[in-house]
Scaffold this motif. Structure first.
Motif, PDB file in Angstrom:
ATOM      1  N   GLU A 156     -45.415 -12.277 -31.526  1.00 40.59           N
ATOM      2  CA  GLU A 156     -45.136 -13.195 -30.427  1.00 40.59           C
ATOM      3  C   GLU A 156     -44.801 -12.504 -29.107  1.00 40.59           C
ATOM      4  N   GLY A 157     -43.798 -11.641 -29.138  1.00 38.96           N
ATOM      5  CA  GLY A 157     -43.322 -11.082 -27.877  1.00 38.96           C
ATOM      6  C   GLY A 157     -43.960  -9.779 -27.474  1.00 38.96           C
ATOM      7  N   GLY A 158     -44.601  -9.096 -28.410  1.00 40.89           N
ATOM      8  CA  GLY A 158     -45.096  -7.762 -28.107  1.00 40.89           C
ATOM      9  C   GLY A 158     -43.982  -6.747 -28.313  1.00 40.89           C
ATOM     10  N   ILE A 159     -44.340  -5.517 -28.633  1.00 43.14           N
ATOM     11  CA  ILE A 159     -43.329  -4.509 -28.943  1.00 43.14           C
ATOM     12  C   ILE A 159     -43.271  -3.452 -27.848  1.00 43.14           C
ATOM     13  N   GLU A 160     -42.110  -2.811 -27.740  1.00 37.45           N
ATOM     14  CA  GLU A 160     -41.908  -1.703 -26.803  1.00 37.45           C
ATOM     15  C   GLU A 160     -41.994  -0.413 -27.599  1.00 37.45           C
ATOM     16  N   TYR A 161     -43.104   0.293 -27.461  1.00 31.91           N
ATOM     17  CA  TYR A 161     -43.277   1.553 -28.174  1.00 31.91           C
ATOM     18  C   TYR A 161     -43.850   2.595 -27.222  1.00 31.91           C
ATOM     19  N   ASN A 162     -43.342   3.803 -27.338  1.00 35.22           N
ATOM     20  CA  ASN A 162     -43.783   4.904 -26.475  1.00 35.22           C
ATOM     21  C   ASN A 162     -43.586   4.564 -25.002  1.00 35.22           C
ATOM     22  N   TYR A 163     -42.462   3.865 -24.737  1.00 32.12           N
ATOM     23  CA  TYR A 163     -42.044   3.535 -23.375  1.00 32.12           C
ATOM     24  C   TYR A 163     -43.020   2.603 -22.659  1.00 32.12           C
ATOM     25  N   ARG A 164     -43.787   1.845 -23.449  1.00 36.09           N
ATOM     26  CA  ARG A 164     -44.705   0.855 -22.895  1.00 36.09           C
ATOM     27  C   ARG A 164     -44.638  -0.400 -23.751  1.00 36.09           C
ATOM     28  N   ARG A 165     -44.903  -1.531 -23.118  1.00 36.99           N
ATOM     29  CA  ARG A 165     -44.957  -2.783 -23.877  1.00 36.99           C
ATOM     30  C   ARG A 165     -46.392  -3.031 -24.315  1.00 36.99           C
ATOM     31  N   GLU A 166     -46.556  -3.228 -25.618  1.00 34.42           N
ATOM     32  CA  GLU A 166     -47.857  -3.570 -26.161  1.00 34.42           C
ATOM     33  C   GLU A 166     -47.990  -5.090 -26.199  1.00 34.42           C
ATOM     34  N   PRO A 167     -49.200  -5.608 -26.026  1.00 35.46           N
ATOM     35  CA  PRO A 167     -49.372  -7.067 -26.106  1.00 35.46           C
ATOM     36  C   PRO A 167     -49.086  -7.574 -27.506  1.00 35.46           C
ATOM     37  N   ALA A 168     -48.650  -8.826 -27.572  1.00 39.08           N
ATOM     38  CA  ALA A 168     -48.428  -9.449 -28.879  1.00 39.08           C
ATOM     39  C   ALA A 168     -49.728  -9.461 -29.664  1.00 39.08           C
ATOM     40  N   MET A 169     -49.623  -9.423 -30.981  1.00 37.98           N
ATOM     41  CA  MET A 169     -50.821  -9.361 -31.811  1.00 37.98           C
ATOM     42  C   MET A 169     -51.733 -10.547 -31.551  1.00 37.98           C
ATOM     43  N   ALA A 170     -51.145 -11.719 -31.281  1.00 32.78           N
ATOM     44  CA  ALA A 170     -51.953 -12.911 -31.046  1.00 32.78           C
ATOM     45  C   ALA A 170     -52.791 -12.780 -29.781  1.00 32.78           C
ATOM     46  N   ALA A 171     -52.295 -11.975 -28.808  1.00 32.05           N
ATOM     47  CA  ALA A 171     -52.999 -11.837 -27.538  1.00 32.05           C
ATOM     48  C   ALA A 171     -53.881 -10.592 -27.487  1.00 32.05           C
ATOM     49  N   ARG A 172     -53.912  -9.832 -28.568  1.00 30.88           N
ATOM     50  CA  ARG A 172     -54.653  -8.577 -28.587  1.00 30.88           C
ATOM     51  C   ARG A 172     -56.143  -8.835 -28.818  1.00 30.88           C
ATOM     52  N   PRO A 173     -57.017  -8.207 -28.039  1.00 31.75           N
ATOM     53  CA  PRO A 173     -58.458  -8.361 -28.276  1.00 31.75           C
ATOM     54  C   PRO A 173     -58.815  -7.968 -29.701  1.00 31.75           C
ATOM     55  N   ALA A 174     -59.810  -8.624 -30.262  1.00 33.53           N
ATOM     56  CA  ALA A 174     -60.169  -8.419 -31.661  1.00 33.53           C
ATOM     57  C   ALA A 174     -60.560  -6.980 -31.961  1.00 33.53           C
ATOM     58  N   ASN A 175     -61.134  -6.284 -30.963  1.00 33.79           N
ATOM     59  CA  ASN A 175     -61.591  -4.904 -31.198  1.00 33.79           C
ATOM     60  C   ASN A 175     -60.547  -3.849 -30.846  1.00 33.79           C
TER      61      ASN A 175
END
Length: 262
Positions: A156-175
């Motif tokens: 849902e919210g996206g994670i903070e990893y390696n000092y960057r926010r990754e998009p939530a899995m639901a919003a991530r492009p399929a590839n």
């Protein structure tokens, strides 16, 4: 193998001397970066973290084992994994030989994972390792040091990893891979399969290194690095970088040391 330049010994030596200057400059830059790491401000750790070790229950301070400095490798082995991450396993293959040298220079090395201790101990026996490995199962340690994430953060919210926010899995492009990988999308898929779990569960754990210091009875966090920041811990890659074909990675090729064919 692609066509490569062929030359005389004299041409090779001239090119080698030119490369040597670049290597020396990189060494100087690496030394300067190490000093900048050591110059980071220390952050006091007041939270009480609980671990399980071969010697029993332990606090973060206990993991120092009488030393003033502690290096923690965050090994991807979640509670729902059936085996440790193959990439982390390849890194950990180099730990046994260096622990004694670190400990005799006032540095403790401990690997920490969220899987329960019996699961870590079984895997450790399989791999033939002897380095210290602590379970943080039930503790906030991995989450607080940005290497483990909840399902809701991931989806849902996206994670903070390696000092960057990754998009939530639901919003991530399929590839787009669930974990950034040199080998692209097949890295997390293969790593998850080799760890006996699905990609989403596998991706809720991440690799990293954190450093701590103990001074006057107080623990301070001094440094953390993640993702390709742990490249220097992979002893084999420094050898590959000096081999004629380099790392030569087109897919996720790493296996545990007992899984390669003859």
């Amino acid at each position: 193998m692609e066509n490569h330049a062929i030359g005389t010994r004299e041409e090779w030596l001239a090119a080698r001397m030119d490369l040597l200057e670049a290597e020396k400059e990189l060494t100087r830059q690496s030394d300067a970066l190490a000093k900048r790491r050591q110059g980071l401000p220390w952050v006091r750790v007041d939270k009480a973290y609980a671990f399980e070790t071969d010697a029993g229950a332990a606090s973060l301070k206990d993991l120092f084992r009488g030393r003033s400095q502690l290096l923690v490798y965050h090994f991807m082995f979640g509670p729902d994994y059936r085996a440790g991450c193959p990439s982390c396993s390849a890194i950990a293959d180099g730990f046994d030989g260096i622990v004694v040298h670190l400990e005799n220079h006032d540095v403790a090395l401990t690997t920490v994972s969220r899987a329960p201790l019996p699961k870590l101990q079984d895997y450790k026996r399989r791999m033939g390792w002897s380095f210290p490995w602590a379970s943080s199962f039930g503790s906030d340690f991995n989450h607080d040091y940005a290497v483990s994430f909840t399902e809701s953060e991931q989806s849902e919210g996206g994670i903070e990893y390696n000092y960057r926010r990754e998009p939530a899995m639901a919003a991530r492009p399929a590839n787009e891979p669930a974990i950034p990988s040199r080998a692209g999308a097949d890295g997390p898929t293969t790593g998850a399969a080799q760890s006996g779990t699905d990609v989403a569960t596998y991706a809720r754990e991440r690799p990293g290194l954190s450093a701590f210091v103990l001074q006057d009875g107080v623990v301070y966090h001094t440094y953390s690095t993640f993702s390709r920041g742990v490249d220097d811990l992979w002893g084999m890659y420094k050898w590959f970088d000096r081999a004629p074909m380099g790392r030569n990675e087109t897919s996720f090729w790493i296996r545990r040391h007992d899984e390669y064919g003859a």
